[in-house]
Design an enzyme around this catalytic site. Structure first.
Site, PDB file in Angstrom:
ATOM      1  N   ARG A 142      57.043  19.735 -20.741  1.00  0.00           N
ATOM      2  CA  ARG A 142      56.421  20.322 -19.967  1.00  0.00           C
ATOM      3  C   ARG A 142      55.486  21.426 -21.101  1.00  0.00           C
ATOM      4  NH1 ARG A 142      56.462  25.874 -16.922  1.00  0.00           N
ATOM      5  NH2 ARG A 142      55.524  25.218 -15.375  1.00  0.00           N
TER       6      ARG A 142
ATOM      7  N   ILE B  57      50.056  25.802 -13.484  1.00  0.00           N
ATOM      8  CA  ILE B  57      51.425  24.735 -13.392  1.00  0.00           C
ATOM      9  C   ILE B  57      51.553  24.842 -12.914  1.00  0.00           C
ATOM     10  CG2 ILE B  57      51.297  25.103 -15.444  1.00  0.00           C
ATOM     11  CD1 ILE B  57      53.190  22.372 -16.334  1.00  0.00           C
ATOM     12  N   SER B  58      52.416  24.328 -11.786  1.00  0.00           N
ATOM     13  CA  SER B  58      53.367  24.692 -10.846  1.00  0.00           C
ATOM     14  C   SER B  58      54.549  24.978 -10.823  1.00  0.00           C
ATOM     15  CB  SER B  58      53.538  22.771  -9.904  1.00  0.00           C
ATOM     16  OG  SER B  58      52.488  23.244  -9.052  1.00  0.00           O
ATOM     17  N   GLN B  59      55.278  25.657 -11.041  1.00  0.00           N
ATOM     18  CA  GLN B  59      56.937  26.620 -11.085  1.00  0.00           C
ATOM     19  C   GLN B  59      57.545  24.931 -11.274  1.00  0.00           C
ATOM     20  OE1 GLN B  59      58.806  28.665  -8.217  1.00  0.00           O
ATOM     21  NE2 GLN B  59      60.214  29.221  -9.337  1.00  0.00           N
ATOM     22  N   PRO B  60      58.126  25.007 -12.465  1.00  0.00           N
ATOM     23  CA  PRO B  60      59.667  24.000 -12.358  1.00  0.00           C
ATOM     24  C   PRO B  60      60.237  23.552 -10.884  1.00  0.00           C
ATOM     25  CG  PRO B  60      59.415  24.686 -14.381  1.00  0.00           C
ATOM     26  CD  PRO B  60      58.322  25.775 -13.703  1.00  0.00           C
TER      27      PRO B  60
END
Ligand code: SAH
Length: 224
Positions: free
Chosen positions: A46, A72-75
């Site tokens: 990431r 960027i989206s949260q994992p």
């Protein structure tokens, strides 16, 4: 002695294997349970999807800025949405709306046959393309366009994932779902939205309201 380049590649320091393992442990504790999804998150770097200045935070379970007012989206959310897409079995064709950094795209590309990804901000998509090429993920095609319209020419899709919040479910996306196909989408116009899972059944659509979530909005029209 390792050179600077080696260290960067193996991600020593803030992006070390231990930091990455801690993230996976945390996602597991938060309820992600699909071992294949967790394994793909474990091996997807990431830190390559954010600016170097933010790389040391890449394995925190948090959304991070990627420029152009986007994140960027949260994992956890990447894992959660991917699990929902895959929970009825393997998928052949998946349409993604909102390429952004390409991180969710990269995760999907390792779990399904083919990914079709639409983004309205061309420079974000160009960068995402480069990252996926670098990671040798070749089963993805990109389109610069308006996600409200989906990508009709290449549909229908067995799965559709939208990574920005829509005020309502775009009709085009429902139309482009194959029989049995699954759409995972945050819906709502406020700060907090509802994550929906919509399935195309033989006699219409079933609609499942899931978690409260927080996404950037799905905007109108392509942009340079
Ligand atoms: N999955 C991405 C999330 C990016 S944020 C990641 O993890 O990096 C949401 C993305 O949706 C942004 O890149 C934004 O530009 C894009 N987006 C917003 N409205 C859109 C639209 N109508 N069509 C296509 N993409 C859109």
């Amino acid at each position: 002695m390792r050179g600077q380049d080696d260290m960067q590649r193996s991600g020593i320091g803030m992006t070390s294997q231990r930091t990455r393992e801690r993230l996976i442990q945390r996602l597991y504790e938060e309820g992600l349970s699909n071992a294949r999804v967790l394994e793909v998150i474990r091996r997807t770097p990431r830190h390559l999807f954010v600016d170097e200045a933010l790389a040391h935070r890449a394995y925190e379970d948090t959304a991070l800025p990627i420029g152009h007012n986007q994140t960027i989206s949260q994992p956890y959310m990447v894992g959660r949405m991917t699990e929902l897409l895959l929970s009825a079995g393997p998928l052949d064709k998946v349409l993604e709306i909102g390429t952004g950094s390409g991180y969710q795209t990269a995760v999907l590309a390792q779990l399904v046959e083919r990914v079709f990804s639409v983004e309205r901000i061309q420079v974000l998509q160009d960068r995402a393309k480069e990252r996926l090429a670098e990671l040798k993920l070749r089963n993805v095609v990109f389109r610069w366009g308006d996600g409200w319209e989906g990508w009709n020419a290449l549909g229908p899709y067995n799965g559709i994932i939208v990574t920005a919040a829509a005020a309502q479910v775009p009709q085009a996306l429902l139309d482009q779902l194959a029989p049995g196909g699954r759409l995972v989408i945050p819906v709502g116009s406020g700060d907090v939205q509802q994550l929906l899972l919509i399935i195309r059944e033989a006699d219409g659509f079933s609609r499942h309201v899931l978690d409260a979530v927080r996404f950037v909005p799905l905007l109108n029209g392509p942009l340079a």
